[in-house]
Design a protein around this motif. Sequence first.
Motif, PDB file in Angstrom:
ATOM      1  N   ALA A  31      26.890 -46.539  11.117  1.00 54.28           N
ATOM      2  CA  ALA A  31      27.065 -46.786  12.550  1.00 54.28           C
ATOM      3  C   ALA A  31      26.826 -48.255  12.887  1.00 54.28           C
ATOM      4  O   ALA A  31      27.568 -48.842  13.684  1.00 54.28           O
ATOM      5  N   ALA A  34      29.819 -50.334  11.393  1.00 55.50           N
ATOM      6  CA  ALA A  34      31.049 -50.018  12.124  1.00 55.50           C
ATOM      7  C   ALA A  34      31.036 -50.660  13.508  1.00 55.50           C
ATOM      8  O   ALA A  34      32.027 -51.274  13.925  1.00 55.50           O
ATOM      9  N   ALA A  35      29.919 -50.544  14.219  1.00 55.63           N
ATOM     10  CA  ALA A  35      29.824 -51.119  15.564  1.00 55.63           C
ATOM     11  C   ALA A  35      29.983 -52.638  15.506  1.00 55.63           C
ATOM     12  O   ALA A  35      30.689 -53.227  16.337  1.00 55.63           O
ATOM     13  N   LEU A  39      34.595 -50.935  14.933  1.00 62.14           N
ATOM     14  CA  LEU A  39      35.230 -49.702  14.460  1.00 62.14           C
ATOM     15  C   LEU A  39      34.357 -48.513  14.794  1.00 62.14           C
ATOM     16  O   LEU A  39      33.176 -48.662  15.097  1.00 62.14           O
ATOM     17  N   SER A  40      34.918 -47.334  14.659  1.00 60.88           N
ATOM     18  CA  SER A  40      34.094 -46.137  14.765  1.00 60.88           C
ATOM     19  C   SER A  40      33.451 -45.864  13.407  1.00 60.88           C
ATOM     20  O   SER A  40      33.986 -46.266  12.364  1.00 60.88           O
ATOM     21  N   ALA A  41      32.313 -45.190  13.437  1.00 59.64           N
ATOM     22  CA  ALA A  41      31.652 -44.814  12.184  1.00 59.64           C
ATOM     23  C   ALA A  41      32.562 -43.900  11.366  1.00 59.64           C
ATOM     24  O   ALA A  41      32.575 -43.966  10.138  1.00 59.64           O
ATOM     25  N   GLU A  42      33.361 -43.069  12.030  1.00 62.46           N
ATOM     26  CA  GLU A  42      34.273 -42.168  11.318  1.00 62.46           C
ATOM     27  C   GLU A  42      35.343 -42.957  10.574  1.00 62.46           C
ATOM     28  O   GLU A  42      35.711 -42.606   9.449  1.00 62.46           O
ATOM     29  N   THR A  43      35.849 -44.023  11.167  1.00 61.36           N
ATOM     30  CA  THR A  43      36.835 -44.864  10.475  1.00 61.36           C
ATOM     31  C   THR A  43      36.216 -45.474   9.230  1.00 61.36           C
ATOM     32  O   THR A  43      36.816 -45.447   8.153  1.00 61.36           O
ATOM     33  N   THR A  59      41.224 -54.617  10.091  1.00 62.38           N
ATOM     34  CA  THR A  59      40.070 -53.740   9.884  1.00 62.38           C
ATOM     35  C   THR A  59      39.279 -54.210   8.671  1.00 62.38           C
ATOM     36  O   THR A  59      38.056 -54.342   8.715  1.00 62.38           O
TER      37      THR A  59
END
Length: 83
Positions: A31, A34-35, A39-43, A59
């Motif tokens: 998290a 990603a932040a 990006l999202s943590a899922e990505t 990305t």
Amino acid sequence: MVRTPLTPEERERGERLGLLLREARGERSMAEIAAAAGLSAETLRKIETGRAPTPAFFTVAALAGVLALSLDDLVVHCSPLPA
């Protein structure tokens, strides 16, 4: 839009990218990284696990910046292995 199936080489390259990113992330949370990369943590999870083996250039560049990886290093580590 129908997506062309990935080749085994593309999948392998995506797995190497994911491994490199996981190693560079170390103990930091998904998290957090990603932040910082926007990006999202899922990505990030999908990239790290190889479920998204061909992420967009920007990305990868954002993740490289946050993880202090050079794009040159990424190219070397993720290029196809010699036959």
